[in-house]
Motif scaffolding. Structure first.
Motif, PDB file in Angstrom:
ATOM      1  N   GLN A   1     -30.080 -35.166  -7.813  1.00 50.64           N
ATOM      2  CA  GLN A   1     -29.032 -35.702  -8.670  1.00 50.64           C
ATOM      3  C   GLN A   1     -27.706 -35.141  -8.524  1.00 50.64           C
ATOM      4  OE1 GLN A   1     -30.060 -35.311 -12.880  1.00 50.64           O
ATOM      5  NE2 GLN A   1     -28.908 -37.129 -13.329  1.00 50.64           N
ATOM      6  N   TYR A   2     -27.504 -33.723  -8.695  1.00 50.33           N
ATOM      7  CA  TYR A   2     -26.313 -33.138  -8.601  1.00 50.33           C
ATOM      8  C   TYR A   2     -25.687 -33.282  -7.007  1.00 50.33           C
ATOM      9  CZ  TYR A   2     -27.229 -30.444 -12.879  1.00 50.33           C
ATOM     10  OH  TYR A   2     -27.272 -30.075 -13.802  1.00 50.33           O
ATOM     11  N   LEU A   3     -26.504 -33.371  -6.093  1.00 48.10           N
ATOM     12  CA  LEU A   3     -25.893 -33.963  -4.735  1.00 48.10           C
ATOM     13  C   LEU A   3     -25.392 -35.469  -4.725  1.00 48.10           C
ATOM     14  CD1 LEU A   3     -25.642 -33.306  -1.733  1.00 48.10           C
ATOM     15  CD2 LEU A   3     -28.112 -33.998  -1.362  1.00 48.10           C
ATOM     16  N   GLY A   4     -26.104 -36.291  -5.260  1.00 45.19           N
ATOM     17  CA  GLY A   4     -25.706 -37.387  -5.628  1.00 45.19           C
ATOM     18  C   GLY A   4     -24.468 -37.745  -6.199  1.00 45.19           C
ATOM     19  N   ILE A   5     -24.313 -37.063  -7.299  1.00 44.64           N
ATOM     20  CA  ILE A   5     -23.157 -36.984  -8.140  1.00 44.64           C
ATOM     21  C   ILE A   5     -21.821 -36.671  -7.401  1.00 44.64           C
ATOM     22  CG2 ILE A   5     -21.854 -36.018 -10.078  1.00 44.64           C
ATOM     23  CD1 ILE A   5     -24.433 -36.380 -11.715  1.00 44.64           C
ATOM     24  N   SER A   6     -22.159 -35.379  -6.355  1.00 42.36           N
ATOM     25  CA  SER A   6     -21.071 -34.903  -5.684  1.00 42.36           C
ATOM     26  C   SER A   6     -20.569 -35.739  -4.690  1.00 42.36           C
ATOM     27  CB  SER A   6     -21.655 -33.471  -5.030  1.00 42.36           C
ATOM     28  OG  SER A   6     -21.969 -32.475  -5.955  1.00 42.36           O
ATOM     29  N   VAL A   7     -21.520 -36.383  -3.856  1.00 44.79           N
ATOM     30  CA  VAL A   7     -21.454 -37.342  -2.891  1.00 44.79           C
ATOM     31  C   VAL A   7     -20.387 -38.555  -3.424  1.00 44.79           C
ATOM     32  CG1 VAL A   7     -22.245 -39.099  -1.315  1.00 44.79           C
ATOM     33  CG2 VAL A   7     -23.329 -36.828  -1.483  1.00 44.79           C
ATOM     34  N   ALA A   8     -20.801 -38.822  -4.832  1.00 43.62           N
ATOM     35  CA  ALA A   8     -19.940 -40.061  -5.413  1.00 43.62           C
ATOM     36  C   ALA A   8     -18.587 -39.716  -5.750  1.00 43.62           C
ATOM     37  CB  ALA A   8     -20.833 -40.522  -6.654  1.00 43.62           C
ATOM     38  N   VAL A   9     -18.358 -38.676  -6.090  1.00 42.58           N
ATOM     39  CA  VAL A   9     -17.270 -37.978  -6.413  1.00 42.58           C
ATOM     40  C   VAL A   9     -16.142 -37.924  -5.323  1.00 42.58           C
ATOM     41  CG1 VAL A   9     -15.842 -36.152  -7.181  1.00 42.58           C
ATOM     42  CG2 VAL A   9     -17.669 -36.766  -8.578  1.00 42.58           C
ATOM     43  N   VAL A  10     -16.789 -37.569  -4.197  1.00 44.34           N
ATOM     44  CA  VAL A  10     -16.080 -37.322  -3.060  1.00 44.34           C
ATOM     45  C   VAL A  10     -15.827 -38.668  -2.254  1.00 44.34           C
ATOM     46  CG1 VAL A  10     -16.296 -36.678  -0.625  1.00 44.34           C
ATOM     47  CG2 VAL A  10     -16.879 -35.226  -2.127  1.00 44.34           C
ATOM     48  N   GLY A  11     -16.659 -39.823  -2.222  1.00 48.11           N
ATOM     49  CA  GLY A  11     -16.601 -41.012  -1.919  1.00 48.11           C
ATOM     50  C   GLY A  11     -15.465 -41.872  -2.735  1.00 48.11           C
TER      51      GLY A  11
END
Length: 126
Positions: free
Chosen positions: A103-113
């Motif tokens: 879940q944290y990885l998904g949030i990080s990817v979303a923020v970068v995107g």
């Protein structure tokens, strides 16, 4: 005082984690609350989420009344075996820890995107 056969460890309790077979651990005691799930005012999902680990903190945080504590005694089946080393007491939250990390990885990817898109739009606007 319970007999030796009335001592349960975390593995015993974690094997009883369904609506048809549900045990919880509160204050060093093990309770078979299967028959109570439908009657629990907070819903059965609250209790089911507390299986497979010590639910004392959850129970105390909910502010249960004296009558709720007395009612719980009828579901008592034995004592929690505290001789099991802490490292083997993996409950619900430990079983699903890997999902939290994803879940944290998904949030990080979303923020970068989002940052890349905003940066692209800013540069394009100039």
């Amino acid at each position: 005082m319970p007999t030796l056969s009335n001592f349960y460890n975390i593995q015993d309790a974690s094997n009883h984690n369904t609506k048809d077979d549900c045990w919880i651990i509160v204050d060093g005691k093990v309770y078979d609350v299967t028959q109570y799930l439908d009657d629990h005012p907070g819903g059965d999902d609250v209790i089911l989420a507390a299986t497979g680990r010590d639910a004392t903190e959850d129970f105390e945080d909910a502010g249960h009344s004296k009558s709720a504590r007395e009612l719980m005694e009828q579901y008592y089946i034995g004592e929690f075996d505290t001789s099991v080393p802490i490292s083997t007491k993996k409950g619900f939250s430990e079983k699903f820890k890997h999902l939290k990390n994803k879940q944290y990885l998904g949030i990080s990817v979303a923020v970068v995107g989002i940052s890349v898109v905003v940066g692209f739009l800013y540069i394009r606007k100039k």
